[in-house]
Scaffold this active site. Structure first.
Site, mmCIF file in Angstrom:
data_model
loop_
_atom_site.group_PDB
_atom_site.id
_atom_site.type_symbol
_atom_site.label_atom_id
_atom_site.label_comp_id
_atom_site.label_asym_id
_atom_site.label_seq_id
_atom_site.Cartn_x
_atom_site.Cartn_y
_atom_site.Cartn_z
ATOM 1 N N ARG A 69 -11.824 -10.093 -3.144
ATOM 2 C CA ARG A 69 -11.656 -9.468 -1.816
ATOM 3 C C ARG A 69 -11.265 -7.999 -1.976
ATOM 4 N NH1 ARG A 69 -7.474 -6.507 0.953
ATOM 5 N NH2 ARG A 69 -7.740 -6.863 3.166
ATOM 6 N N VAL A 70 -11.948 -7.108 -1.267
ATOM 7 C CA VAL A 70 -11.579 -5.693 -1.234
ATOM 8 C C VAL A 70 -11.355 -5.312 0.216
ATOM 9 C CG1 VAL A 70 -12.361 -3.339 -1.689
ATOM 10 C CG2 VAL A 70 -12.864 -5.154 -3.336
ATOM 11 N N GLY A 71 -10.256 -4.611 0.483
ATOM 12 C CA GLY A 71 -9.939 -4.202 1.847
ATOM 13 C C GLY A 71 -10.444 -2.803 2.149
ATOM 14 N N ASP A 72 -9.761 -2.157 3.066
ATOM 15 C CA ASP A 72 -10.183 -0.828 3.515
ATOM 16 C C ASP A 72 -9.793 0.282 2.549
ATOM 17 O OD1 ASP A 72 -7.430 -1.528 4.309
ATOM 18 O OD2 ASP A 72 -7.381 0.576 4.906
ATOM 19 N N GLY B 201 -6.930 -4.695 6.293
ATOM 20 C CA GLY B 201 -8.142 -3.992 5.884
ATOM 21 C C GLY B 201 -9.401 -4.450 6.581
ATOM 22 N N THR C 52 0.827 -1.204 0.000
ATOM 23 C CA THR C 52 0.000 0.000 0.000
ATOM 24 C C THR C 52 0.863 1.256 0.000
ATOM 25 O OG1 THR C 52 -1.685 -1.178 1.222
ATOM 26 C CG2 THR C 52 -1.796 1.214 1.301
ATOM 27 N N THR D 71 -2.926 2.265 6.382
ATOM 28 C CA THR D 71 -2.474 0.990 5.835
ATOM 29 C C THR D 71 -2.602 -0.068 6.917
ATOM 30 O OG1 THR D 71 -0.641 -0.166 4.751
ATOM 31 C CG2 THR D 71 -0.039 1.422 6.447
ATOM 32 N N GLY D 72 -2.587 -1.320 6.511
ATOM 33 C CA GLY D 72 -2.663 -2.406 7.487
ATOM 34 C C GLY D 72 -3.732 -3.406 7.094
HETATM 35 N N1 ASP Z 1 -4.971 -2.104 3.793
HETATM 36 C C1 ASP Z 1 -4.665 -2.937 2.649
HETATM 37 C C2 ASP Z 1 -5.797 -3.935 2.442
HETATM 38 O O1 ASP Z 1 -6.263 -4.492 3.414
HETATM 39 C C3 ASP Z 1 -3.369 -3.677 2.762
HETATM 40 C C4 ASP Z 1 -2.199 -2.884 3.312
HETATM 41 O O2 ASP Z 1 -2.315 -1.714 3.652
HETATM 42 O O3 ASP Z 1 -1.100 -3.454 3.366
HETATM 43 O O4 ASP Z 1 -6.140 -4.184 1.324
#
Ligand code: ASP
Length: 226
Positions: free
Chosen positions: A124-127, A150, A96, A147-148
């Site tokens: 799959r969709v994250g945050d 999601g 990210t 980031t992190g």
């Molecule tokens: N937040 C992102 C997701 O979950 C991944 C990341 O930030 O590393 O898609």
């Protein structure tokens, strides 16, 4: 790939999710904001929009490096997948990229772009493309990118939470730290945030082992950390 951009002056936003063969999804998100009449386009529809505005498309191989590229090429040719690449936890956890910015007129903006989590399930969709979760910007509060993990970040709308804490009077740095404490308490998960407010005060916090970050103010030298 997923991306979200938000303009803190107008609260306009543009987002794309589950798009493929786009080298710069954040630029496509911007075009969604400025040219689509909508705020969020996903999958096939986002790609139709990209093609309709002649947005540059690329090959899957342009988006992969190292073991992931080797594994992809091996899969295409039916060869065995190289050992390191076959592991679901091989390599860095995320790719990210987040940015927050303040212009000369006092307008702030935030943007977040990602390939998501490694070896994720198709669809799959994250945050990252979710407004308030992966990013948020409001000139009256702050511009924030997260980031992190999601699935946890979307539970607490981490970026909006940082903004709300700025609204309660915390500095961007204090708000990032407080939001990360709340995030960890409520979800037990990993992540990080960056922020800037309309005065140019910056903040960042993370509970991962590393979150490479950098910032610059005016003509001051760039500062960075890991
Ligand atoms: N937040 C992102 C997701 O979950 C991944 C990341 O930030 O590393 O898609």
């Amino acid at each position: 790939m997923d991306a979200l951009i938000m303009d803190g002056q107008s609260l306009s936003l543009g987002a794309v999710a589950a798009v493929q063969r786009v080298r710069n999804p954040i630029s496509l998100a911007r075009r969604v904001m400025t040219d689509s009449g909508h705020a969020f386009l996903v999958g096939y529809g986002a790609e139709l929009f990209a093609d309709a505005i002649r947005f540059p498309r690329c090959e899957v191989t342009d988006l992969l490096v190292g073991e992931d590229l080797e594994a992809y090429l091996a899969r295409q040719s039916g060869e065995p997948i190289p050992a390191g690449a076959a592991s679901p936890i091989a390599g860095p956890k995320g790719d990210t990229v987040g940015a927050v910015a303040l212009d000369w007129h006092g307008n702030i903006a935030a943007a977040t772009s990602t390939g998501g989590t490694r070896k994720k399930q198709p669809g799959r969709v994250g945050d990252s493309p979710l407004v308030g979760a992966g990013a948020y910007a409001d000139n009256r509060l702050a511009a924030v990118s997260a980031t992190g993990y999601g699935e946890a970040i979307m539970k607490v709308l981490l970026s909006k939470q940082v903004c709300d804490l700025v609204g309660l009077g915390l500095s961007p740095q204090g708000a990032c730290e407080a939001a990360m404490r709340l995030f960890e308490e409520r979800t037990g998960s990993d992540g990080g945030v960056i922020a800037v407010d309309a005065r140019g005060d910056v903040g960042y916090a993370y509970n991962t082992t590393a979150m490479p970050h950098a910032w610059a103010r005016g003509t001051d030298p760039v500062q960075s950390g890991r």
